[in-house]
Design an enzyme around this catalytic site. Structure first.
Site, PDB file in Angstrom:
ATOM      1  N   ASP A  67       0.828  -1.208   0.000  1.00 46.94           N
ATOM      2  CA  ASP A  67       0.000   0.000   0.000  1.00 46.94           C
ATOM      3  C   ASP A  67       0.863   1.260   0.000  1.00 46.94           C
ATOM      4  O   ASP A  67       2.078   1.186   0.160  1.00 46.94           O
ATOM      5  CB  ASP A  67      -0.953  -0.003   1.206  1.00 46.94           C
ATOM      6  CG  ASP A  67      -0.221  -0.195   2.539  1.00 46.94           C
ATOM      7  OD1 ASP A  67       1.024  -0.123   2.572  1.00 46.94           O
ATOM      8  OD2 ASP A  67      -0.883  -0.426   3.553  1.00 46.94           O
ATOM      9  N   ASN A 136      -7.767  -0.030  13.546  1.00 48.60           N
ATOM     10  CA  ASN A 136      -9.193  -0.209  13.253  1.00 48.60           C
ATOM     11  C   ASN A 136      -9.466  -1.549  12.561  1.00 48.60           C
ATOM     12  O   ASN A 136     -10.546  -1.777  12.038  1.00 48.60           O
ATOM     13  CB  ASN A 136      -9.696   0.941  12.363  1.00 48.60           C
ATOM     14  CG  ASN A 136      -8.939   1.014  11.053  1.00 48.60           C
ATOM     15  OD1 ASN A 136      -8.021   0.226  10.806  1.00 48.60           O
ATOM     16  ND2 ASN A 136      -9.312   1.948  10.195  1.00 48.60           N
ATOM     17  N   HIS A 138      -7.781  -2.680   9.891  1.00 45.64           N
ATOM     18  CA  HIS A 138      -7.487  -2.702   8.453  1.00 45.64           C
ATOM     19  C   HIS A 138      -6.268  -3.573   8.127  1.00 45.64           C
ATOM     20  O   HIS A 138      -5.443  -3.880   8.991  1.00 45.64           O
ATOM     21  CB  HIS A 138      -7.342  -1.283   7.870  1.00 45.64           C
ATOM     22  CG  HIS A 138      -6.089  -0.559   8.178  1.00 45.64           C
ATOM     23  ND1 HIS A 138      -5.989   0.815   8.136  1.00 45.64           N
ATOM     24  CD2 HIS A 138      -4.848  -0.983   8.531  1.00 45.64           C
ATOM     25  CE1 HIS A 138      -4.763   1.183   8.427  1.00 45.64           C
ATOM     26  NE2 HIS A 138      -4.048   0.108   8.683  1.00 45.64           N
ATOM     27  N   GLU A 143      -9.901  -0.547   4.537  1.00 45.62           N
ATOM     28  CA  GLU A 143     -10.536   0.000   5.732  1.00 45.62           C
ATOM     29  C   GLU A 143     -11.843  -0.736   6.051  1.00 45.62           C
ATOM     30  O   GLU A 143     -12.407  -1.411   5.170  1.00 45.62           O
ATOM     31  CB  GLU A 143     -10.820   1.498   5.500  1.00 45.62           C
ATOM     32  CG  GLU A 143      -9.579   2.332   5.203  1.00 45.62           C
ATOM     33  CD  GLU A 143      -8.724   2.617   6.444  1.00 45.62           C
ATOM     34  OE1 GLU A 143      -8.671   1.781   7.357  1.00 45.62           O
ATOM     35  OE2 GLU A 143      -8.090   3.685   6.476  1.00 45.62           O
TER      36      GLU A 143
HETATM   37  C1  GLP Z   1      -0.603   1.078   8.357  1.00 49.17           C
HETATM   38  C2  GLP Z   1      -0.389   0.384   7.001  1.00 49.17           C
HETATM   39  C3  GLP Z   1      -0.480  -1.112   7.096  1.00 49.17           C
HETATM   40  C4  GLP Z   1       0.191  -1.541   8.375  1.00 49.17           C
HETATM   41  C5  GLP Z   1      -0.701  -1.129   9.508  1.00 49.17           C
HETATM   42  C6  GLP Z   1      -0.106  -1.371  10.882  1.00 49.17           C
HETATM   43  O1  GLP Z   1      -1.455   2.164   8.241  1.00 49.17           O
HETATM   44  N1  GLP Z   1      -1.285   0.830   5.982  1.00 49.17           N
HETATM   45  O2  GLP Z   1       0.103  -1.697   5.970  1.00 49.17           O
HETATM   46  O3  GLP Z   1       0.360  -2.931   8.382  1.00 49.17           O
HETATM   47  O4  GLP Z   1      -1.137   0.217   9.363  1.00 49.17           O
HETATM   48  O5  GLP Z   1       0.981  -0.536  11.117  1.00 49.17           O
HETATM   49  P1  GLP Z   1       1.947  -0.690  12.350  1.00 49.17           P
HETATM   50  O6  GLP Z   1       2.718  -1.944  12.144  1.00 49.17           O
HETATM   51  O7  GLP Z   1       2.805   0.541  12.320  1.00 49.17           O
HETATM   52  O8  GLP Z   1       1.092  -0.757  13.564  1.00 49.17           O
END
Ligand code: GLP
Length: 245
Positions: A67, A136, A138, A143
């Site tokens: 992403d 959340n 995702h 989302e």
């Molecule tokens: C982000 C990314 C995801 C990631 C998730 C968790 O917004 N879009 O690809 O896996 O949220 O992030 P983190 O590992 O920093 O908690």
């Protein structure tokens, strides 16, 4: 789905790195999709160290991005591309032709999505997808409420995502939209590993594991995948009904 709970983040990261190395050893031409975010950082550091130590050949591996924040250039250290380049691509000296990331600065984002899905299918599909879980629920930027049938697409980001996302950037930044592989891409991946770490994820991890699989909790779909693993550390797993390490 296989659930593994590790005592510490370090042990979780070692196990995740081992899984990636295993896939590459078994299939040197593997197609791997790696998430950005804080959670997999240690995994990537261990992966790079061990790949060098054990002379694992990554030269034929293809990397696919999960992403990206729309409108954020890859030169910005908060972008997913910057993170993947810094922590995986540069240290493993991956050829640019083997790196397939969304160009979130493109003025034809729909074309970017079609291009990404085309690349994945031309490469024979994703062998391993390593993802995290957002606060959340995702996955990537899928989302809550997103259709499980979508492949790559552009999304309006949830308020939680735009707030939490500030942590990746040096100064406050306006985050509105994302471009992401879809949940259909996840379903079609040959193997999926989801990592979660830390107490702050314990409530969403409990929902992911114990609520009905549904589109308002995108990460719950991992439980329906025939070849998926969920790796948790003790802190993120502590609200689960069963959380033996
Ligand atoms: C982000 C990314 C995801 C990631 C998730 C968790 O917004 N879009 O690809 O896996 O949220 O992030 P983190 O590992 O920093 O908690």
């Amino acid at each position: 789905m296989e659930l593994k709970i590790f005592e510490t983040y370090e042990l979780l990261s070692e196990a995740a790195a081992k899984e990636i190395l295993f896939v590459v050893k078994k299939k040197p031409t593997a197609v791997i999709c790696l998430a950005g975010g804080d959670t997999p950082l240690r995994t990537y550091q261990i992966l790079v160290r061990q790949a060098k130590e054990y002379h694992i050949d990554f030269s034929k591996v293809h990397f696919v991005g999960l992403d990206e924040w729309i409108g954020i250039p890859s030169s910005n250290s908060g972008s997913c591309q910057f993170f993947i380049n810094k922590n995986i691509i540069a240290p493993l000296q991956i050829d640019a032709n083997h790196l397939h990331l969304f160009n979130a600065m493109s003025n034809d984002l729909e074309a970017e999505c079609r291009k990404m899905d085309g690349v994945i299918s031309k490469l024979g599909g994703i062998d391993l997808m390593l993802v995290g879980i957002g606060m959340n629920g995702h996955v990537g930027f899928n989302e809550p409420g997103i259709s499980f049938r979508l492949k790559s697409h552009v999304v309006e980001l949830d308020q939680i995502t735009t707030q939490v996302g500030q942590k990746y950037f040096k100064t406050e930044i306006e985050l509105k939209k994302g471009i992401t592989l879809g949940m259909q891409n996840l379903q079609e991946a040959k193997e999926v590993i989801l990592l979660a770490s830390g107490d702050k994820k314990s409530s969403i991890v409990k929902q992911m594991m114990e609520e009905e699989i549904n589109e308002y909790l995108p990460a719950s779909l991992i439980r329906a995948h025939a070849n998926s693993k969920v790796f948790l550390d003790g802190a993120s797993a502590h609200e689960l009904q069963t959380n033996d390490c």
